[in-house]
Scaffold this active site. Structure first.
Site, PDB file in Angstrom:
ATOM      1  N   GLY A   1       0.801  -1.234   0.000  1.00 44.81           N
ATOM      2  CA  GLY A   1       0.000   0.000   0.000  1.00 44.81           C
ATOM      3  C   GLY A   1       0.821   1.265   0.000  1.00 44.81           C
ATOM      4  O   GLY A   1       0.351   2.321   0.434  1.00 44.81           O
TER       5      GLY A   1
ATOM      6  N   ARG B   1       0.220   5.443  -2.041  1.00 45.23           N
ATOM      7  CA  ARG B   1      -0.484   6.680  -1.643  1.00 45.23           C
ATOM      8  C   ARG B   1      -0.973   6.562  -0.203  1.00 45.23           C
ATOM      9  O   ARG B   1      -0.808   5.519   0.441  1.00 45.23           O
ATOM     10  CB  ARG B   1      -1.652   6.976  -2.581  1.00 45.23           C
TER      11      ARG B   1
ATOM     12  N   LEU C   1      -2.973  -7.895  -4.367  1.00 44.60           N
ATOM     13  CA  LEU C   1      -3.462  -8.756  -3.283  1.00 44.60           C
ATOM     14  C   LEU C   1      -4.840  -9.346  -3.576  1.00 44.60           C
ATOM     15  O   LEU C   1      -5.251 -10.309  -2.932  1.00 44.60           O
ATOM     16  CB  LEU C   1      -3.493  -7.964  -1.968  1.00 44.60           C
TER      17      LEU C   1
ATOM     18  N   SER D   1      -8.055  -0.691  11.732  1.00 38.50           N
ATOM     19  CA  SER D   1      -8.942   0.483  11.654  1.00 38.50           C
ATOM     20  C   SER D   1      -9.706   0.604  12.968  1.00 38.50           C
ATOM     21  O   SER D   1      -9.854  -0.387  13.701  1.00 38.50           O
ATOM     22  CB  SER D   1      -9.943   0.283  10.516  1.00 38.50           C
TER      23      SER D   1
ATOM     24  N   TYR E   1     -15.976  -4.795   5.824  1.00 40.39           N
ATOM     25  CA  TYR E   1     -14.747  -4.099   6.250  1.00 40.39           C
ATOM     26  C   TYR E   1     -14.433  -4.443   7.702  1.00 40.39           C
ATOM     27  O   TYR E   1     -13.295  -4.797   8.036  1.00 40.39           O
ATOM     28  CB  TYR E   1     -14.955  -2.590   6.074  1.00 40.39           C
ATOM     29  N   SER E   2     -15.451  -4.363   8.568  1.00 36.35           N
ATOM     30  CA  SER E   2     -15.215  -4.686   9.980  1.00 36.35           C
ATOM     31  C   SER E   2     -14.818  -6.145  10.163  1.00 36.35           C
ATOM     32  O   SER E   2     -13.973  -6.447  11.002  1.00 36.35           O
ATOM     33  CB  SER E   2     -16.467  -4.380  10.818  1.00 36.35           C
TER      34      SER E   2
ATOM     35  N   THR F   1     -13.041  -7.869   8.204  1.00 42.01           N
ATOM     36  CA  THR F   1     -11.612  -7.999   7.869  1.00 42.01           C
ATOM     37  C   THR F   1     -10.740  -7.314   8.923  1.00 42.01           C
ATOM     38  O   THR F   1      -9.661  -7.806   9.248  1.00 42.01           O
ATOM     39  CB  THR F   1     -11.291  -7.407   6.483  1.00 42.01           C
ATOM     40  N   LYS F   2     -11.205  -6.185   9.454  1.00 41.37           N
ATOM     41  CA  LYS F   2     -10.352  -5.434  10.387  1.00 41.37           C
ATOM     42  C   LYS F   2     -10.360  -6.039  11.792  1.00 41.37           C
ATOM     43  O   LYS F   2      -9.337  -6.047  12.476  1.00 41.37           O
ATOM     44  CB  LYS F   2     -10.753  -3.953  10.393  1.00 41.37           C
TER      45      LYS F   2
END
Ligand SMILES: NC(=O)c1ccc[n+]([C@@H]2O[C@H](COP(=O)([O-])OP(=O)(O)OC[C@H]3O[C@@H](n4cnc5c(N)ncnc54)[C@H](OP(=O)(O)O)[C@@H]3O)[C@@H](O)[C@H]2O)c1
Length: 225
Positions: A12, A15, A42, A118, A131-132, A134-135
């Site tokens: 990553g 940027r 990925l 996150s 998303y949650s 994965t985080k």
């Protein structure tokens, strides 16, 4: 300045938060290897497998998993493709990179792994189900690896940024959302990427000798409210 020129593998780095970490560490004298998407995608099993194969035996001292995506969606509209892509980029890729990079660290009895998670790996919000997942998952990986790799002097931590001024935030947080969120951040502003990079710099440094298995929240106090 580091005592020894440590070699870093960073995803990553093109940027946002990853670029800030890359610049922070390069400026501090680290050798930073930051593959571009053409070399490591990925979301693409074959690309990841090729990268792992090519770098097996490469002697990284530090791994920093930053690459991540957040395609927000209400539950009923989540696309199967989005589930697969977010799981691959945010969770499976980082785990496989840790498996590859830790082999050399074990031999040297020195290593640092930082996973960029996150605040939504600690609390959550509507439309952030995948998303949650994965985080929260990457934070589980951090805990498990800290236990397993501790005897080899490999320290593993998560950094959980709050709202940070990057393309990802500009995509997912509109002006109206921003007005609602800001009063709930005690520091009354979003983070700059370099503020997250400085936390990571400490965690991977020779100065960090005893901090492992931690989920470090850098959110201007947002989750303390
Ligand atoms: N910004 C925030 O407020 C915030 C808050 C909490 C956590 N985070 C986390 O911080 C990390 C970085 O976020 P950011 O805000 O800096 O995001 P960003 O500006 O959108 O940058 C995302 C980075 O991930 C890379 N990437 C995306 N998909 C990839 C793939 N399939 N293969 C390889 N690399 C891929 C991108 O590379 P390309 O240039 O090739 O696309 C880019 O370097 C993410 O893990 C994110 O979840 C961000």
């Amino acid at each position: 300045m580091t005592m020894k020129k440590r070699k870093v593998l960073l995803t990553g780095g093109s940027r946002g938060i990853g670029e800030a970490i890359k610049n922070e560490l390069a400026g501090a004298g680290y050798e930073v290897v930051a593959p571009e998407r053409a070399e490591l995608d990925l979301a693409d099993d074959k690309s990841l497998a090729r990268f792992l194969e090519k770098n097996q035996g490469a002697s990284f001292d530090i791994l920093i998993n930053v690459a991540g995506i957040n395609n927000i969606s209400p539950l009923e509209a989540i696309k199967d493709n989005d589930i697969d892509e977010m799981m691959a980029v945010n969770l499976v890729g980082p785990l496989k990179l840790a498996r590859m990079a830790s082999a050399g660290m074990k031999q040297k009895k020195w290593g640092r792994i930082v996973n960029i998670s996150s605040i939504f790996g600690v609390v959550s919000k509507e439309k952030r189900t995948v998303y949650s997942a994965t985080k929260f998952g990457i934070n589980g990986i951090t805990k498990a690896l800290a236990v397993e790799l501790g005897p080899y002097n490999i320290l593993v931590n998560s950094v959980c940024p709050g709202y940070t001024e990057t393309e990802l935030t500009r995509k997912n947080v509109g002006e109206e959302d921003r007005k609602i969120i800001l009063p709930n951040i005690p520091l009354r502003r979003f983070a700059q990427p370099d503020e997250i990079a400085k936390v990571v710099r400490f965690l991977v440094s020779e100065d960090n000798t005893y901090l492992t298995g931690q989920i470090i929240i850098a959110d201007g106090g947002f989750t303390s409210c």
